[in-house]
Design an enzyme around this catalytic site. Structure first.
Site, PDB file in Angstrom:
ATOM      1  N   LYS A 105       0.734  -0.949   0.055  1.00 47.03           N
ATOM      2  CA  LYS A 105       0.012   0.187   0.151  1.00 47.03           C
ATOM      3  C   LYS A 105       0.631   1.425  -0.209  1.00 47.03           C
ATOM      4  O   LYS A 105       2.246   1.337   0.863  1.00 47.03           O
ATOM      5  CB  LYS A 105      -0.808  -0.320   1.666  1.00 47.03           C
ATOM      6  N   ASP A 110      -7.244   4.379  -4.341  1.00 41.66           N
ATOM      7  CA  ASP A 110      -7.826   4.212  -2.981  1.00 41.66           C
ATOM      8  C   ASP A 110      -8.741   5.514  -2.861  1.00 41.66           C
ATOM      9  O   ASP A 110      -8.249   6.332  -3.940  1.00 41.66           O
ATOM     10  CB  ASP A 110      -6.783   3.614  -2.015  1.00 41.66           C
TER      11      ASP A 110
HETATM   12  P1  NDP Z   1     -13.570   7.685  -2.430  1.00 43.75           P
HETATM   13  O1  NDP Z   1     -11.840   8.546  -2.357  1.00 43.75           O
HETATM   14  O2  NDP Z   1     -13.640   7.290  -4.009  1.00 43.75           O
HETATM   15  O3  NDP Z   1     -13.276   8.413  -1.639  1.00 43.75           O
HETATM   16  C1  NDP Z   1     -13.941   7.930   0.040  1.00 43.75           C
HETATM   17  C2  NDP Z   1     -15.043   8.288   0.591  1.00 43.75           C
HETATM   18  O4  NDP Z   1     -15.318   8.180   1.489  1.00 43.75           O
HETATM   19  C3  NDP Z   1     -15.355  10.077   0.540  1.00 43.75           C
HETATM   20  O5  NDP Z   1     -16.857  10.250  -0.099  1.00 43.75           O
HETATM   21  C4  NDP Z   1     -15.265  10.561   0.813  1.00 43.75           C
HETATM   22  O6  NDP Z   1     -15.335  11.558   1.589  1.00 43.75           O
HETATM   23  C5  NDP Z   1     -15.665   9.626   2.740  1.00 43.75           C
HETATM   24  N1  NDP Z   1     -14.314  10.006   3.255  1.00 43.75           N
HETATM   25  C6  NDP Z   1     -12.701  10.197   2.899  1.00 43.75           C
HETATM   26  N2  NDP Z   1     -12.252  10.074   4.404  1.00 43.75           N
HETATM   27  C7  NDP Z   1     -13.278  10.192   5.270  1.00 43.75           C
HETATM   28  C8  NDP Z   1     -13.017  10.604   6.485  1.00 43.75           C
HETATM   29  N3  NDP Z   1     -11.770  10.719   7.069  1.00 43.75           N
HETATM   30  N4  NDP Z   1     -13.972  10.584   7.344  1.00 43.75           N
HETATM   31  C9  NDP Z   1     -15.824  10.616   6.494  1.00 43.75           C
HETATM   32  N5  NDP Z   1     -15.430  10.743   5.329  1.00 43.75           N
HETATM   33  C10 NDP Z   1     -14.961  10.405   4.897  1.00 43.75           C
HETATM   34  O7  NDP Z   1     -12.465   6.030  -2.053  1.00 43.75           O
HETATM   35  P2  NDP Z   1     -13.278   5.131  -2.217  1.00 43.75           P
HETATM   36  O8  NDP Z   1     -14.684   4.577  -3.122  1.00 43.75           O
HETATM   37  O9  NDP Z   1     -12.186   3.875  -3.563  1.00 43.75           O
HETATM   38  O10 NDP Z   1     -12.193   4.581  -0.752  1.00 43.75           O
HETATM   39  C11 NDP Z   1     -13.831   4.190  -0.005  1.00 43.75           C
HETATM   40  C12 NDP Z   1     -12.918   2.822   1.422  1.00 43.75           C
HETATM   41  O11 NDP Z   1     -12.707   1.846   0.413  1.00 43.75           O
HETATM   42  C13 NDP Z   1     -11.393   2.780   1.621  1.00 43.75           C
HETATM   43  O12 NDP Z   1     -12.034   2.613   3.116  1.00 43.75           O
HETATM   44  C14 NDP Z   1     -10.942   2.505   1.010  1.00 43.75           C
HETATM   45  O13 NDP Z   1      -9.631   2.286   1.622  1.00 43.75           O
HETATM   46  C15 NDP Z   1     -11.857   0.708   0.541  1.00 43.75           C
HETATM   47  N6  NDP Z   1     -11.258   0.187  -0.477  1.00 43.75           N
HETATM   48  C16 NDP Z   1     -11.134   1.052  -2.143  1.00 43.75           C
HETATM   49  C17 NDP Z   1     -11.177   0.321  -3.447  1.00 43.75           C
HETATM   50  C18 NDP Z   1     -11.214   0.358  -3.996  1.00 43.75           C
HETATM   51  O14 NDP Z   1     -11.184  -0.190  -4.569  1.00 43.75           O
HETATM   52  N7  NDP Z   1     -11.608   2.079  -5.058  1.00 43.75           N
HETATM   53  C19 NDP Z   1     -10.951  -1.145  -3.069  1.00 43.75           C
HETATM   54  C20 NDP Z   1     -11.663  -1.999  -1.655  1.00 43.75           C
HETATM   55  C21 NDP Z   1     -11.414  -1.415  -0.352  1.00 43.75           C
HETATM   56  P3  NDP Z   1     -14.768  13.039   1.416  1.00 43.75           P
HETATM   57  O15 NDP Z   1     -14.929  13.528  -0.290  1.00 43.75           O
HETATM   58  O16 NDP Z   1     -15.546  14.718   1.617  1.00 43.75           O
HETATM   59  O17 NDP Z   1     -13.470  13.038   1.043  1.00 43.75           O
HETATM   60  O1  2IT Z   2      -7.385  -1.694  -1.165  1.00 46.14           O
HETATM   61  C1  2IT Z   2      -8.173  -2.045  -2.712  1.00 46.14           C
HETATM   62  O2  2IT Z   2      -8.137  -3.407  -2.475  1.00 46.14           O
HETATM   63  C2  2IT Z   2      -7.692  -0.926  -2.801  1.00 46.14           C
HETATM   64  N1  2IT Z   2      -7.166   0.113  -2.999  1.00 46.14           N
HETATM   65  C3  2IT Z   2      -7.453  -1.713  -4.408  1.00 46.14           C
HETATM   66  C4  2IT Z   2      -6.458  -2.249  -4.216  1.00 46.14           C
HETATM   67  C5  2IT Z   2      -5.579  -2.368  -5.874  1.00 46.14           C
HETATM   68  O3  2IT Z   2      -4.506  -3.096  -6.412  1.00 46.14           O
HETATM   69  O4  2IT Z   2      -6.796  -2.328  -6.495  1.00 46.14           O
END
Ligand code: NDP
Ligand code: 2IT
Length: 476
Positions: free
Chosen positions: A156, A196
């Site tokens: 990561k 992420d």
């Molecule tokens: P994005 O940046 O697309 O979206 C994040 C969302 O979460 C936004 O709505 C953001 O609001 C909110 N958020 C982030 N930080 C905070 C905080 N400290 N408090 C409140 N709200 C918060 O990210 P993703 O959708 O990609 O990721 C979301 C989660 O999913 C994370 O935990 C990530 O690690 C996990 N994840 C992502 C994957 C991926 O493929 N993208 C895969 C597996 C897991 P705001 O815009 O106001 O910051």
């Molecule tokens: O938390 C996760 O699994 C991710 N942000 C996606 C990682 C990836 O390599 O697609």
């Protein structure tokens, strides 16, 4: 049997029971001590990294009894080795903002474990990023990637740079500077980053462009690329879709379905958007979405049309979720999370520790039957233990959100083959992978009473493949 004989037999029985009880209590004392000692070392070696301690504790707690009955792993100190990153890279990122002022941020890449494949895991751009957050994420990624069944190790990275409020040009200059250093440590067969929080298609494009320029190589060094230059269909949808496929699998064990269920979702980014899309497609009713300002509550349900507004708002305009409430005339609740809203299913899809013990109690009190984590470690330890105690269907992120990295793995396969699979083909593979992760959880997590503890199942299921590979490869 005379009276004395009977008494003697009873006495013997009591002594036997007492000895067994004593043995059990000594054994559990010994386990607690071992876990305590292990955690003491973790905390000493990684001071101040609270999220990392939390993630390691959750795994160690469920793994210790398994290690007791599998001494080969214990003897080779596999757990201690998995909790120590192969390598931590930390670097300065200097960049010029639009006013021509110098800015300095910190960049990281944690290469956690490559026993079963090249390091693989996302990049997070968020002001809260520090070593403890990225190490927890890299640690979780090792188990998650193993669960997918694909050959990917865990890593990561990220930075404390905040893309919010920055122009496209500022984001591009930052990404280019970040990649100048990162490019020395990654490669299609070494370490393959992806997105992420704060890193989506725009950032991956800038990062890929700079890597290509620095190395003069067009390779699959990043995933989540645009479909025009080596990306995979379904990758943007994969984490959210996969989480919902996992929920369908869990519900099926209780002969139930998403159709007709009320679903509360947090976040409004990549994961939340596509989790909502799949729930809607399967006939569920999504009533909330959120961002760091608060949540919207749409009692009538978010339709596909309303969701398209959210996607445009968040992905193109980069606006705030409050604007949804203004447009559709529903409630916006500032500075709060949505866990008090009555629902059947909760999908935390925003960030770590966004759902605490009190929230967990509110959810079960309101009749929630399933929680699946789209985010990484959104439930605190107290919340997770409450769900387990209540025997609701509770999936930890490393199982339920593995669809994103799984399709990243499929993107790597397509890049190596130099061809692209159809949407249906990738979606079918994603479904198959989520099904097999669910089966692993059932295999390793089903307790004597027949109830599946998905946390235990995911931890042991993810551990075994990595541990066996580490044993086979010797002390490296
Ligand atoms: P994005 O940046 O697309 O979206 C994040 C969302 O979460 C936004 O709505 C953001 O609001 C909110 N958020 C982030 N930080 C905070 C905080 N400290 N408090 C409140 N709200 C918060 O990210 P993703 O959708 O990609 O990721 C979301 C989660 O999913 C994370 O935990 C990530 O690690 C996990 N994840 C992502 C994957 C991926 O493929 N993208 C895969 C597996 C897991 P705001 O815009 O106001 O910051
Ligand atoms: O938390 C996760 O699994 C991710 N942000 C996606 C990682 C990836 O390599 O697609």
């Amino acid at each position: 049997m005379n009276k004395n004989d009977k008494l003697h037999t009873e006495n013997m029985k009591m002594t036997f029971i007492f000895m067994r009880l004593k043995k059990t209590s000594m054994a559990s004392k010994q386990k607690v001590t071992e876990l305590d000692l292990f955690m003491k070392q973790i905390k000493k070696k990684n001071p101040g990294e609270q999220e990392f301690h939390q993630a390691v504790y959750e795994v160690a707690e469920t793994l210790m009894p398994f290690l007791d009955s599998n001494p080969k792993y214990k003897q080779a100190k596999i757990l201690e080795r998995i909790a120590e990153p192969d390598r931590v890279i930390m670097f300065r990122v200097g960049w010029l903002d639009d006013k021509g002022e110098f800015q300095v941020n910190r960049g990281f890449r944690i290469q956690m474990n490559n026993a079963i494949g090249p390091y693989k895991g996302g990049l997070r751009f968020h002001p809260t990023v520090y070593l403890g957050i990225l190490k927890f994420l890299a640690f979780e990624q090792v188990f998650k990637n193993s669960l997918t069944g694909l050959p990917m190790g865990g890593g990561k990275g990220g930075t404390d740079f905040d893309p919010k409020g920055k122009s496209d040009n500022e984001v591009m200059r930052f990404c280019q500077s970040f990649m100048i250093e990162l490019s020395k440590h990654i490669g299609a067969d070494t370490d393959v980053p992806a997105g992420d929080i704060g890193v989506g298609g725009r950032e991956i494009g800038f990062l890929f462009g700079q890597y290509k320029r620095l190395r003069n190589e067009f390779t699959g060094v990043l995933t989540g690329k645009s479909i025009d230059f080596g990306g995979s269909l379904i990758r943007p949808e994969a984490t959210g879709f996969g989480t919902v496929y996992f929920v369908e699998e869990m519900l099926a064990t209780r002969k139930d379905k998403i159709k007709g269920k009320t679903v509360v979702i947090s976040g409004s980014g990549n994961v939340a958007q596509y989790a909502a899309e799949k729930v809607i497609a399967l006939g569920g009713k999504v009533v909330t979405l959120s961002d760091s300002d608060g949540y919207i509550y749409d009692e009538k349900g978010i339709t596909q049309e309303k969701l398209e507004f959210v996607m445009q708002l968040k992905n193109e305009k980069r606006g705030r979720i409050k604007e949804y409430a203004e447009k559709y005339g529903c409630q916006f609740i500032p500075r709060k999370t949505p866990w008090g809203v009555k629902c059947d299913i909760a999908l935390p899809c925003a960030t770590q520790n966004e759902l605490n013990g009190d929230d967990a109690k509110k959810l079960t009190r309101n009749g929630c039957i399933a929680v699946a984590e789209g985010a990484n470690m959104p439930s605190t330890l107290e919340a997770a233990n409450w769900f387990i105690k209540k025997e609701i269907l509770y999936a930890p992120g490393k199982a339920s959100n593995a669809g994103g990295v799984a399709v990243s793995g499929l993107e790597m396969s397509q890049n190596s083959l130099r061809l692209s699979w159809t949407r249906d083909e990738v979606d079918a593979r994603l479904k198959g992978i989520m099904k097999s992760i669910h089966a692993s959880c059932i295999k390793y997590g089903t307790d004597a009473n027949g109830v599946c503890n998905y946390v235990k199942g995911a931890n042991i299921g993810g551990f075994v493949k990595v541990a066996d590979a580490m044993l086979a490869q010797g002390l490296v």
